[in-house]
Design an enzyme around this catalytic site. Structure first.
Site, mmCIF file in Angstrom:
data_model
loop_
_atom_site.group_PDB
_atom_site.id
_atom_site.type_symbol
_atom_site.label_atom_id
_atom_site.label_comp_id
_atom_site.label_asym_id
_atom_site.label_seq_id
_atom_site.Cartn_x
_atom_site.Cartn_y
_atom_site.Cartn_z
ATOM 1 N N ARG A 183 0.821 -1.203 0.000
ATOM 2 C CA ARG A 183 0.000 0.000 0.000
ATOM 3 C C ARG A 183 0.856 1.254 0.000
ATOM 4 N NH1 ARG A 183 -4.844 -1.880 2.393
ATOM 5 N NH2 ARG A 183 -6.417 -0.286 2.670
ATOM 6 N N ARG A 205 -18.456 -2.288 9.174
ATOM 7 C CA ARG A 205 -17.088 -2.043 9.619
ATOM 8 C C ARG A 205 -16.945 -0.668 10.263
ATOM 9 N NH1 ARG A 205 -12.717 -3.672 5.118
ATOM 10 N NH2 ARG A 205 -11.899 -1.624 5.687
HETATM 11 P P1 AP5 Z 1 -8.500 -2.947 4.277
HETATM 12 O O1 AP5 Z 1 -9.317 -3.871 5.057
HETATM 13 O O2 AP5 Z 1 -7.481 -3.483 3.323
HETATM 14 O O3 AP5 Z 1 -9.472 -1.946 3.559
HETATM 15 P P2 AP5 Z 1 -9.374 -1.198 2.141
HETATM 16 O O4 AP5 Z 1 -8.238 -1.378 1.235
HETATM 17 O O5 AP5 Z 1 -9.601 0.178 2.566
HETATM 18 O O6 AP5 Z 1 -10.360 -1.931 1.310
HETATM 19 P P3 AP5 Z 1 -11.766 -2.334 1.673
HETATM 20 O O7 AP5 Z 1 -11.768 -3.658 2.369
HETATM 21 O O8 AP5 Z 1 -12.431 -1.193 2.389
HETATM 22 O O9 AP5 Z 1 -12.425 -2.396 0.227
HETATM 23 P P4 AP5 Z 1 -12.307 -3.478 -0.927
HETATM 24 O O10 AP5 Z 1 -11.566 -2.931 -2.094
HETATM 25 O O11 AP5 Z 1 -11.867 -4.809 -0.400
HETATM 26 O O12 AP5 Z 1 -13.844 -3.500 -1.363
HETATM 27 P P5 AP5 Z 1 -14.966 -4.578 -1.055
HETATM 28 O O13 AP5 Z 1 -14.740 -5.797 -1.881
HETATM 29 O O14 AP5 Z 1 -15.163 -4.743 0.416
HETATM 30 O O15 AP5 Z 1 -7.716 -1.956 5.253
HETATM 31 C C1 AP5 Z 1 -8.331 -1.350 6.365
HETATM 32 C C2 AP5 Z 1 -7.294 -0.543 7.139
HETATM 33 O O16 AP5 Z 1 -6.234 -1.421 7.606
HETATM 34 C C3 AP5 Z 1 -6.559 0.541 6.351
HETATM 35 O O17 AP5 Z 1 -7.296 1.751 6.301
HETATM 36 C C4 AP5 Z 1 -5.258 0.662 7.142
HETATM 37 O O18 AP5 Z 1 -5.418 1.406 8.313
HETATM 38 C C5 AP5 Z 1 -4.967 -0.773 7.542
HETATM 39 N N1 AP5 Z 1 -4.130 -1.481 6.562
HETATM 40 C C6 AP5 Z 1 -4.495 -2.575 5.810
HETATM 41 N N2 AP5 Z 1 -3.498 -2.946 5.000
HETATM 42 C C7 AP5 Z 1 -2.477 -2.071 5.229
HETATM 43 C C8 AP5 Z 1 -1.174 -1.919 4.662
HETATM 44 N N3 AP5 Z 1 -0.709 -2.733 3.689
HETATM 45 N N4 AP5 Z 1 -0.396 -0.899 5.121
HETATM 46 C C9 AP5 Z 1 -0.830 -0.077 6.089
HETATM 47 N N5 AP5 Z 1 -2.052 -0.145 6.659
HETATM 48 C C10 AP5 Z 1 -2.870 -1.148 6.235
HETATM 49 O O19 AP5 Z 1 -16.228 -3.797 -1.698
HETATM 50 C C11 AP5 Z 1 -16.771 -2.655 -1.076
HETATM 51 C C12 AP5 Z 1 -18.311 -2.712 -1.158
HETATM 52 O O20 AP5 Z 1 -18.709 -2.621 -2.526
HETATM 53 C C13 AP5 Z 1 -18.895 -4.042 -0.641
HETATM 54 O O21 AP5 Z 1 -20.120 -3.773 -0.011
HETATM 55 C C14 AP5 Z 1 -19.120 -4.874 -1.915
HETATM 56 O O22 AP5 Z 1 -20.203 -5.787 -1.781
HETATM 57 C C15 AP5 Z 1 -19.436 -3.791 -2.940
HETATM 58 N N6 AP5 Z 1 -18.943 -4.128 -4.280
HETATM 59 C C16 AP5 Z 1 -17.785 -4.780 -4.601
HETATM 60 N N7 AP5 Z 1 -17.666 -4.889 -5.938
HETATM 61 C C17 AP5 Z 1 -18.757 -4.261 -6.471
HETATM 62 C C18 AP5 Z 1 -19.204 -4.020 -7.807
HETATM 63 N N8 AP5 Z 1 -18.483 -4.438 -8.863
HETATM 64 N N9 AP5 Z 1 -20.354 -3.341 -7.985
HETATM 65 C C19 AP5 Z 1 -21.082 -2.905 -6.911
HETATM 66 N N10 AP5 Z 1 -20.726 -3.110 -5.626
HETATM 67 C C20 AP5 Z 1 -19.566 -3.777 -5.411
#
Ligand code: AP5
Length: 214
Positions: A88, A156
């Protein structure tokens, strides 16, 4: 097969990770899920990470790099793995490269910020497995329950709109530079980089990923 999923918070990485993991039989390594598990277990790491995550900031590179190195050395990663949420930052990507861990595919998910803010308000997750749903776009079979275990789904802590906007700002500043980083790696023949339109339906994105990885 070693895959990196790259994209903003809410771009659909976790949703597609679930699909890729089942289709190709490689483990998903989600640094976010690992940190949330540490918070739930009340470990020293979890206590440190909680405040940072609730504020939408990134946990320090040292902690994350240590976590991932330890995880990918486990037996189930011998045939490959799927990194969801790592790297990241440029130092995280450099650390992986310096450790000799090559990446076969970098899959970039492109979704505009406003669409992400809309999506996050409807997200529900199963904390035990990391399975992700959406009230409208990807609903569970039974309202409020995980499809596999039947357990309660939760919202979340970092999905509140103001925190989502902070996470997006952090993404643009610290993570988006990895797109050019991996384009250069691809130009040098060290990986393959694909940009996927993440605004398509969940099924359409899965089909595109299947074609890329086949
Ligand atoms: P993390 O858990 O990794 O969260 P994120 O990257 O912010 O990603 P999300 O899980 O929020 O989203 P996603 O892309 O997986 O989307 P999703 O599939 O859920 O990290 C959380 C925290 O941890 C960070 O802020 C940081 O503090 C820390 N952290 C983690 N890794 C780190 C690192 N490497 N370095 C430093 N800190 C770190 O989809 C979202 C929603 O949209 C869902 O409801 C889903 O059903 C819907 N959806 C998905 N695809 C579609 C589509 N095609 N059309 C319509 N809806 C859709």
């Amino acid at each position: 097969m070693r895959i990196v999923l790259l994209g903003a918070p809410g771009a659909g990485k976790g949703t597609q990770a679930q699909f890729i993991m089942e289709k190709f039989g490689i483990p998903q390594i989600s640094t976010g899920d690992m940190l949330r598990a540490a918070i739930k277990a009340g470990t020293p790491l979890g206590l440190k990470a909680k405040e940072v995550m609730d504020n939408g900031q990134l946990v320090s590179d040292d902690i994350i790099i240590g976590l991932v190195k330890e995880r990918i050395s486990q037996d189930d990663c011998a045939k490959g793995f799927l990194l969801d949420g790592f790297p990241r930052t440029i130092p995280q990507a450099d650390a992986m490269k310096e450790a000799g861990v090559n990446v076969d595919f970098v899959l970039e998910f492109a979704v505009p910020d406003e669409e992400i803010v809309k999506r996050m308000s409807g997200r529900r997750v199963h904390p035990g497995s990391g399975r992700v749903y959406h009230l409208v776009y990807n609903p569970p079979k039974v309202e409020g329950k995980d499809d596999v275990t039947g357990e309660e789904l939760v919202i979340r802590a970092d999905d509140e709109e103001s925190t989502v906007r902070k996470r997006l700002a952090v993404y643009h500043e610290q993570t988006a530079p990895l797109i050019d980083y991996y384009k250069q790696e691809a130009d040098a023949g060290r990986t393959k980089h694909y940009k996927v339109d993440g605004t398509q339906s969940v099924e359409a994105v899965s089909r595109e990923l299947t074609d890329i990885l086949a």
